[in-house]
Design an enzyme around this catalytic site. Sequence first.
Site, PDB file in Angstrom:
ATOM      1  NE  ARG A  55      -1.607  -2.476   2.800  1.00 32.00           N
ATOM      2  CZ  ARG A  55      -1.854  -3.758   2.547  1.00 32.00           C
ATOM      3  NH1 ARG A  55      -3.008  -4.110   2.075  1.00 32.00           N
ATOM      4  NH2 ARG A  55      -0.944  -4.683   2.789  1.00 32.00           N
ATOM      5  CB  THR A  56       3.393   2.575   2.352  1.00 30.56           C
ATOM      6  OG1 THR A  56       2.606   2.085   3.434  1.00 30.56           O
ATOM      7  CG2 THR A  56       3.941   3.936   2.698  1.00 30.56           C
ATOM      8  CE  LYS A  83      27.593  -3.179  -6.320  1.00 34.08           C
ATOM      9  NZ  LYS A  83      28.153  -2.440  -7.440  1.00 34.08           N
ATOM     10  NE  ARG A 105       7.009   0.669   5.134  1.00 28.82           N
ATOM     11  CZ  ARG A 105       5.785   0.141   5.038  1.00 28.82           C
ATOM     12  NH1 ARG A 105       5.630  -1.137   4.720  1.00 28.82           N
ATOM     13  NH2 ARG A 105       4.721   0.887   5.232  1.00 28.82           N
ATOM     14  CG  HIS A 133       3.278   3.930   8.641  1.00 32.53           C
ATOM     15  ND1 HIS A 133       3.421   4.789   7.571  1.00 32.53           N
ATOM     16  CD2 HIS A 133       2.860   2.740   8.119  1.00 32.53           C
ATOM     17  CE1 HIS A 133       3.112   4.140   6.450  1.00 32.53           C
ATOM     18  NE2 HIS A 133       2.770   2.897   6.761  1.00 32.53           N
TER      19      HIS A 133
HETATM   20  N1   CP Z   1      -0.314  -0.004   5.958  1.00 28.97           N
HETATM   21  C1   CP Z   1       0.875  -0.284   5.376  1.00 28.97           C
HETATM   22  O1   CP Z   1       1.909   0.308   5.715  1.00 28.97           O
HETATM   23  O2   CP Z   1       0.817  -1.257   4.430  1.00 28.97           O
HETATM   24  P1   CP Z   1       2.053  -1.733   3.544  1.00 28.97           P
HETATM   25  O3   CP Z   1       3.016  -2.440   4.467  1.00 28.97           O
HETATM   26  O4   CP Z   1       1.466  -2.659   2.495  1.00 28.97           O
HETATM   27  O5   CP Z   1       2.688  -0.520   2.949  1.00 28.97           O
END
Ligand code: CP
Length: 318
Positions: A55-56, A83, A105, A133
């Site tokens: 999603r993100t 590397k 992320r 998040h």
């Molecule tokens: N909600 C969320 O962060 O989903 P993903 O891990 O699929 O990005």
Amino acid sequence: MKKDLLGIHALTAQDIEHVLETASGFKGVLERDIKKVPTLRGKTMVNLFFEPSTRTRMSFELAGKRLSMDVANVSIAASSVVKGESLLDTIRTMEAYGADIVVIRHSSSGVPHILSGGVDASIVNAGDGFNEHPTQALLDLFTIRQHKGRLEGLTVAIVGDIAHSRVAKSNIYAMGKLGMKIRLIGPPTLIPSGMKLLPGVEIFHRMEEGLRGADVIMQLRIQTERQDGGYFPSIHEYADLYILNNRRLAMAKPDAIVMHPGPLNRGVEISSDVADGESSVILDQVQNGVAVRMAVLYLLAGGWASSGTQAAQERFPS
Ligand code: CP
């Protein structure tokens, strides 16, 4: 939020309202036949995900493309990180290619914060360890307001693995700032004791008590990838106590909405009839992720000074 979006912790209630108002304007753009505006043409965004995401990552990519940005997705496994290149050198390399915004992320809490001081590009935290998040919380708030018409005064039950959930942390910080009532529900091992000191927070260990009269129920996934020990006897026993099924949903308000950040573990934290039922707004959360992330990219790229919906309407006439 001026250069970076590292967490909700650093935002004021007014900042959050400004993002949500700006996102409303972009939701209007996404409802048109042609869902693209030239607003950020010439700007470049890089997606750098050291952990899996559906999603993100996809919604940031779509958000950038809808704003006419150049978008690059870096595959970590095929990059020079394997590397031994440092994270800072990796991002400085992207900056040399013209990256204006880097969405990152990472499994370690604090990585976006460390990087933000070393580069001029804007850093967006797309999830760091079990810290925050922020864009997930913003899209969750946007979705709640879409369905409830307001945020202040609502009672939200957040159920499950609070300790390891960055989604829960960002939502708790945001909801506390906005005057929402937050009930954290889960086993004592999965709710850090300090949580009860945060604004608006009450702790419950029995789901039946915590759900009573709730306006919003937010179920969380057990974050097995971040757990280092036995926090409950077995997944079967956890599900017995904390799954959201129709019997438990009936304890909340009749018009309560059901949320989940995804990915779902059906049969563990949520039953399929609830996930797919009429109270569920899970796919609205997914959809709203694009408008909210467009707003974040727009504001970071220089639109912070303009006023939300007004700016979106003036700048993106249909
Ligand atoms: N909600 C969320 O962060 O989903 P993903 O891990 O699929 O990005």
